[in-house]
Motif scaffolding. Structure first.
Motif, PDB file in Angstrom:
ATOM      1  N   GLY A  76     -19.093 -29.952 -84.083  1.00  0.00           N
ATOM      2  CA  GLY A  76     -20.495 -29.867 -83.696  1.00  0.00           C
ATOM      3  C   GLY A  76     -21.447 -30.622 -84.597  1.00  0.00           C
ATOM      4  N   ASP A  77     -20.965 -31.144 -85.723  1.00  0.00           N
ATOM      5  CA  ASP A  77     -21.841 -31.867 -86.657  1.00  0.00           C
ATOM      6  C   ASP A  77     -22.262 -33.214 -86.080  1.00  0.00           C
ATOM      7  OD1 ASP A  77     -21.765 -29.872 -88.562  1.00  0.00           O
ATOM      8  OD2 ASP A  77     -19.909 -30.638 -89.440  1.00  0.00           O
ATOM      9  N   PRO A  78     -23.418 -33.729 -86.458  1.00  0.00           N
ATOM     10  CA  PRO A  78     -24.350 -33.155 -87.434  1.00  0.00           C
ATOM     11  C   PRO A  78     -25.298 -32.129 -86.798  1.00  0.00           C
ATOM     12  CG  PRO A  78     -25.140 -35.302 -86.716  1.00  0.00           C
ATOM     13  CD  PRO A  78     -23.827 -35.069 -86.010  1.00  0.00           C
ATOM     14  N   SER A  79     -25.448 -30.995 -87.441  1.00  0.00           N
ATOM     15  CA  SER A  79     -26.409 -29.947 -87.039  1.00  0.00           C
ATOM     16  C   SER A  79     -26.223 -29.513 -85.590  1.00  0.00           C
ATOM     17  CB  SER A  79     -27.849 -30.433 -87.265  1.00  0.00           C
ATOM     18  OG  SER A  79     -28.051 -30.788 -88.606  1.00  0.00           O
ATOM     19  N   LYS A  80     -24.968 -29.375 -85.150  1.00  0.00           N
ATOM     20  CA  LYS A  80     -24.612 -28.905 -83.812  1.00  0.00           C
ATOM     21  C   LYS A  80     -25.024 -29.863 -82.689  1.00  0.00           C
ATOM     22  CE  LYS A  80     -24.706 -23.978 -84.953  1.00  0.00           C
ATOM     23  NZ  LYS A  80     -25.198 -22.648 -84.560  1.00  0.00           N
ATOM     24  N   ARG A  81     -25.378 -31.092 -83.040  1.00  0.00           N
ATOM     25  CA  ARG A  81     -25.817 -32.050 -82.016  1.00  0.00           C
ATOM     26  C   ARG A  81     -24.658 -32.674 -81.253  1.00  0.00           C
ATOM     27  NH1 ARG A  81     -30.166 -35.807 -85.017  1.00  0.00           N
ATOM     28  NH2 ARG A  81     -28.688 -35.501 -86.732  1.00  0.00           N
ATOM     29  N   SER A  82     -23.428 -32.501 -81.753  1.00  0.00           N
ATOM     30  CA  SER A  82     -22.259 -32.983 -81.001  1.00  0.00           C
ATOM     31  C   SER A  82     -21.434 -31.814 -80.469  1.00  0.00           C
ATOM     32  CB  SER A  82     -21.392 -33.883 -81.884  1.00  0.00           C
ATOM     33  OG  SER A  82     -20.812 -33.151 -82.942  1.00  0.00           O
ATOM     34  N   SER A  83     -22.060 -30.627 -80.398  1.00  0.00           N
ATOM     35  CA  SER A  83     -21.371 -29.466 -79.826  1.00  0.00           C
ATOM     36  C   SER A  83     -21.361 -29.551 -78.309  1.00  0.00           C
ATOM     37  CB  SER A  83     -22.064 -28.164 -80.248  1.00  0.00           C
ATOM     38  OG  SER A  83     -21.825 -27.868 -81.587  1.00  0.00           O
ATOM     39  N   MET A  84     -20.194 -29.292 -77.720  1.00  0.00           N
ATOM     40  CA  MET A  84     -20.108 -29.167 -76.276  1.00  0.00           C
ATOM     41  C   MET A  84     -20.293 -27.694 -75.907  1.00  0.00           C
ATOM     42  SD  MET A  84     -17.121 -31.911 -75.412  1.00  0.00           S
ATOM     43  CE  MET A  84     -17.351 -31.714 -73.666  1.00  0.00           C
ATOM     44  N   LEU A  85     -20.373 -27.403 -74.623  1.00  0.00           N
ATOM     45  CA  LEU A  85     -20.713 -26.050 -74.188  1.00  0.00           C
ATOM     46  C   LEU A  85     -19.741 -24.996 -74.701  1.00  0.00           C
ATOM     47  CD1 LEU A  85     -21.947 -26.589 -70.515  1.00  0.00           C
ATOM     48  CD2 LEU A  85     -23.256 -25.632 -72.418  1.00  0.00           C
ATOM     49  N   ALA A  86     -18.446 -25.271 -74.613  1.00  0.00           N
ATOM     50  CA  ALA A  86     -17.457 -24.285 -75.046  1.00  0.00           C
ATOM     51  C   ALA A  86     -17.604 -23.966 -76.529  1.00  0.00           C
ATOM     52  CB  ALA A  86     -16.047 -24.787 -74.745  1.00  0.00           C
ATOM     53  N   LEU A  87     -17.825 -24.987 -77.346  1.00  0.00           N
ATOM     54  CA  LEU A  87     -17.995 -24.778 -78.788  1.00  0.00           C
ATOM     55  C   LEU A  87     -19.306 -24.053 -79.085  1.00  0.00           C
ATOM     56  CD1 LEU A  87     -16.934 -25.200 -81.646  1.00  0.00           C
ATOM     57  CD2 LEU A  87     -18.025 -27.466 -81.652  1.00  0.00           C
ATOM     58  N   ASP A  88     -20.365 -24.383 -78.354  1.00  0.00           N
ATOM     59  CA  ASP A  88     -21.646 -23.705 -78.554  1.00  0.00           C
ATOM     60  C   ASP A  88     -21.547 -22.222 -78.209  1.00  0.00           C
ATOM     61  OD1 ASP A  88     -24.678 -23.768 -78.920  1.00  0.00           O
ATOM     62  OD2 ASP A  88     -24.511 -23.015 -76.862  1.00  0.00           O
ATOM     63  N   ILE A  89     -20.833 -21.895 -77.131  1.00  0.00           N
ATOM     64  CA  ILE A  89     -20.631 -20.490 -76.747  1.00  0.00           C
ATOM     65  C   ILE A  89     -19.849 -19.763 -77.837  1.00  0.00           C
ATOM     66  CG2 ILE A  89     -19.461 -18.971 -75.094  1.00  0.00           C
ATOM     67  CD1 ILE A  89     -20.098 -21.164 -72.965  1.00  0.00           C
ATOM     68  N   TYR A  90     -18.830 -20.400 -78.352  1.00  0.00           N
ATOM     69  CA  TYR A  90     -18.020 -19.816 -79.432  1.00  0.00           C
ATOM     70  C   TYR A  90     -18.884 -19.551 -80.669  1.00  0.00           C
ATOM     71  CZ  TYR A  90     -14.513 -19.590 -83.158  1.00  0.00           C
ATOM     72  OH  TYR A  90     -13.762 -19.218 -84.235  1.00  0.00           O
ATOM     73  N   ASP A  91     -19.685 -20.538 -81.066  1.00  0.00           N
ATOM     74  CA  ASP A  91     -20.543 -20.387 -82.243  1.00  0.00           C
ATOM     75  C   ASP A  91     -21.591 -19.294 -82.040  1.00  0.00           C
ATOM     76  OD1 ASP A  91     -19.245 -22.328 -83.701  1.00  0.00           O
ATOM     77  OD2 ASP A  91     -20.585 -23.950 -83.070  1.00  0.00           O
ATOM     78  N   THR A  92     -22.118 -19.191 -80.825  1.00  0.00           N
ATOM     79  CA  THR A  92     -23.121 -18.161 -80.542  1.00  0.00           C
ATOM     80  C   THR A  92     -22.506 -16.772 -80.616  1.00  0.00           C
ATOM     81  OG1 THR A  92     -24.321 -19.671 -79.069  1.00  0.00           O
ATOM     82  CG2 THR A  92     -24.814 -17.328 -78.857  1.00  0.00           C
ATOM     83  N   PHE A  93     -21.335 -16.617 -80.017  1.00  0.00           N
ATOM     84  CA  PHE A  93     -20.698 -15.294 -79.928  1.00  0.00           C
ATOM     85  C   PHE A  93     -20.204 -14.822 -81.296  1.00  0.00           C
ATOM     86  CE2 PHE A  93     -17.695 -12.032 -78.818  1.00  0.00           C
ATOM     87  CZ  PHE A  93     -18.203 -11.472 -77.652  1.00  0.00           C
ATOM     88  N   TYR A  94     -19.574 -15.725 -82.039  1.00  0.00           N
ATOM     89  CA  TYR A  94     -18.950 -15.315 -83.305  1.00  0.00           C
ATOM     90  C   TYR A  94     -19.770 -15.697 -84.536  1.00  0.00           C
ATOM     91  CZ  TYR A  94     -14.773 -14.386 -80.544  1.00  0.00           C
ATOM     92  OH  TYR A  94     -13.888 -13.887 -79.615  1.00  0.00           O
ATOM     93  N   GLY A  95     -20.760 -16.563 -84.371  1.00  0.00           N
ATOM     94  CA  GLY A  95     -21.488 -17.054 -85.530  1.00  0.00           C
ATOM     95  C   GLY A  95     -22.877 -16.471 -85.734  1.00  0.00           C
ATOM     96  N   ARG A  96     -23.411 -15.753 -84.740  1.00  0.00           N
ATOM     97  CA  ARG A  96     -24.768 -15.185 -84.863  1.00  0.00           C
ATOM     98  C   ARG A  96     -24.715 -13.684 -84.602  1.00  0.00           C
ATOM     99  NH1 ARG A  96     -29.411 -18.972 -82.290  1.00  0.00           N
ATOM    100  NH2 ARG A  96     -30.612 -17.440 -83.491  1.00  0.00           N
ATOM    101  N   ASN A  97     -25.046 -12.924 -85.602  1.00  0.00           N
ATOM    102  CA  ASN A  97     -25.008 -11.468 -85.493  1.00  0.00           C
ATOM    103  C   ASN A  97     -26.057 -10.969 -84.503  1.00  0.00           C
ATOM    104  OD1 ASN A  97     -24.175  -8.846 -86.126  1.00  0.00           O
ATOM    105  ND2 ASN A  97     -25.748  -8.627 -87.702  1.00  0.00           N
ATOM    106  N   GLY A  98     -25.620 -10.148 -83.548  1.00  0.00           N
ATOM    107  CA  GLY A  98     -26.534  -9.601 -82.556  1.00  0.00           C
ATOM    108  C   GLY A  98     -26.722 -10.472 -81.330  1.00  0.00           C
ATOM    109  N   TRP A  99     -26.037 -11.631 -81.300  1.00  0.00           N
ATOM    110  CA  TRP A  99     -26.175 -12.557 -80.173  1.00  0.00           C
ATOM    111  C   TRP A  99     -24.923 -12.575 -79.290  1.00  0.00           C
ATOM    112  CZ3 TRP A  99     -29.591 -17.038 -79.072  1.00  0.00           C
ATOM    113  CH2 TRP A  99     -30.874 -16.843 -79.604  1.00  0.00           C
ATOM    114  N   GLU A 100     -24.108 -11.553 -79.390  1.00  0.00           N
ATOM    115  CA  GLU A 100     -22.900 -11.504 -78.568  1.00  0.00           C
ATOM    116  C   GLU A 100     -23.241 -11.519 -77.080  1.00  0.00           C
ATOM    117  OE1 GLU A 100     -21.898  -9.731 -82.541  1.00  0.00           O
ATOM    118  OE2 GLU A 100     -23.524  -9.492 -81.095  1.00  0.00           O
ATOM    119  N   GLY A 101     -24.268 -10.781 -76.698  1.00  0.00           N
ATOM    120  CA  GLY A 101     -24.696 -10.747 -75.295  1.00  0.00           C
ATOM    121  C   GLY A 101     -25.195 -12.095 -74.819  1.00  0.00           C
TER     122      GLY A 101
END
Length: 280
Positions: free
Chosen positions: A224-249
């Protein structure tokens, strides 16, 4: 025979149906429900309506990943199918050694996505180091790196499908067109392509769905670097679910949106190309 088949049909279907229900249907429906809740585990979910979907579409990273993925899918689907079809044409001319080349072209498809990602990361960064940059210097380098990787992995697989389609074109149809004075371009356009439409339908579906769902190669190549600008949808969903507390929903809501987008585009593609099959 038919009576026996009807009698034992439920018995044979039951194991598969049970596995499908447990492994796919129940998690799928539960995932849709959780997309409307705030949760950390399934047991503490609290209903929040469409707040997760609003947050998802207000999230800059998600919108950037959606645009990045869309561009990647368009470029990858076109390049993979054009190159695969061209290679298939070359390898169906009856020349010596074509079976060896078919095997060589198909082999990259046997390598796992994570391994491929790291291999191409080493290769591309080795080239870019000479110019003082890396894959993560700009999202454009990551974009074209992913396109090259996806082409290298998928062209051989699509080539095999196209070869099967080309070999099924009746020889008498080709000979009749040549007798009528058809040029090579006219033969390709009016005989080969219409007869290969079933293969084109399959290849477009596979490249479209695989390009949208790309995850492990994206993770290994750029993360996803630099700064998540090369993240595709699947990787962004993964980062949101497992990387941000309280953002599982919110991550679950993104996953539902992702599913709807891929399903809608894939079904539309199948409808359009199958119509072409009937017309041909």
């Amino acid at each position: 025979m038919n009576r026996n088949l009807k009698k034992y049909f439920p018995l044979f279907v039951l194991p598969t149906l049970a596995a499908f229900t447990i492994a796919f249907l129940i998690p799928f429906l539960l995932g849709i429900y959780l997309s409307f809740t705030k949760f950390t585990t399934v047991n503490d979910a609290s209903f929040v309506g469409i707040d997760n979907y609003i947050k998802a579409f207000q999230n800059h990273d998600f919108l950037n990943a959606l645009w990045f993925t869309t561009r990647f899918v368009v470029v990858s689907v076109l390049t993979i199918n054009i190159f695969a079809f061209a290679v298939a044409l070359l390898l169906t001319r009856g020349k010596r050694g074509t079976n060896v080349f078919r095997t060589i072209f198909f082999m990259p498809n046997l390598i796992g996505g994570i391994v491929l990602g790291y291999i191409w990361k080493l290769i591309i960064n080795g080239i870019l180091y000479r110019y003082g940059v890396t894959l993560t210097y700009s999202e454009n380098y990551g974009f074209w790196g992913l396109v090259v990787l996806m082409n290298w992995q998928m062209i051989g697989y699509m080539m095999i499908i196209y070869i099967a389609g080309i070999q099924n074109v009746p020889d008498d149809l080709t000979e009749a067109a040549k007798i009528d004075g058809a040029s090579k371009w006219q033969l390709l356009r009016h005989v080969t392509l219409p007869m290969v439409m079933p293969s084109i339908t399959i290849c477009l579906f596979l490249t479209l769905s695989n390009s949208f769902k790309l995850f492990d190669q994206n993770l290994a190549l750029t993360a996803g670097d630099p700064s998540k600008r090369s993240s595709m949808l699947a990787l962004d969903i993964y980062d949101t679910f497992y990387g941000r507390n309280g953002w599982e929903g919110v991550g679950q809501a993104k996953a539902v949106v992702f599913f709807l987008i891929v399903a809608a585009i894939a079904l539309l593609q199948l409808k359009i190309t199958r119509k072409k099959e009937v017309e041909s």
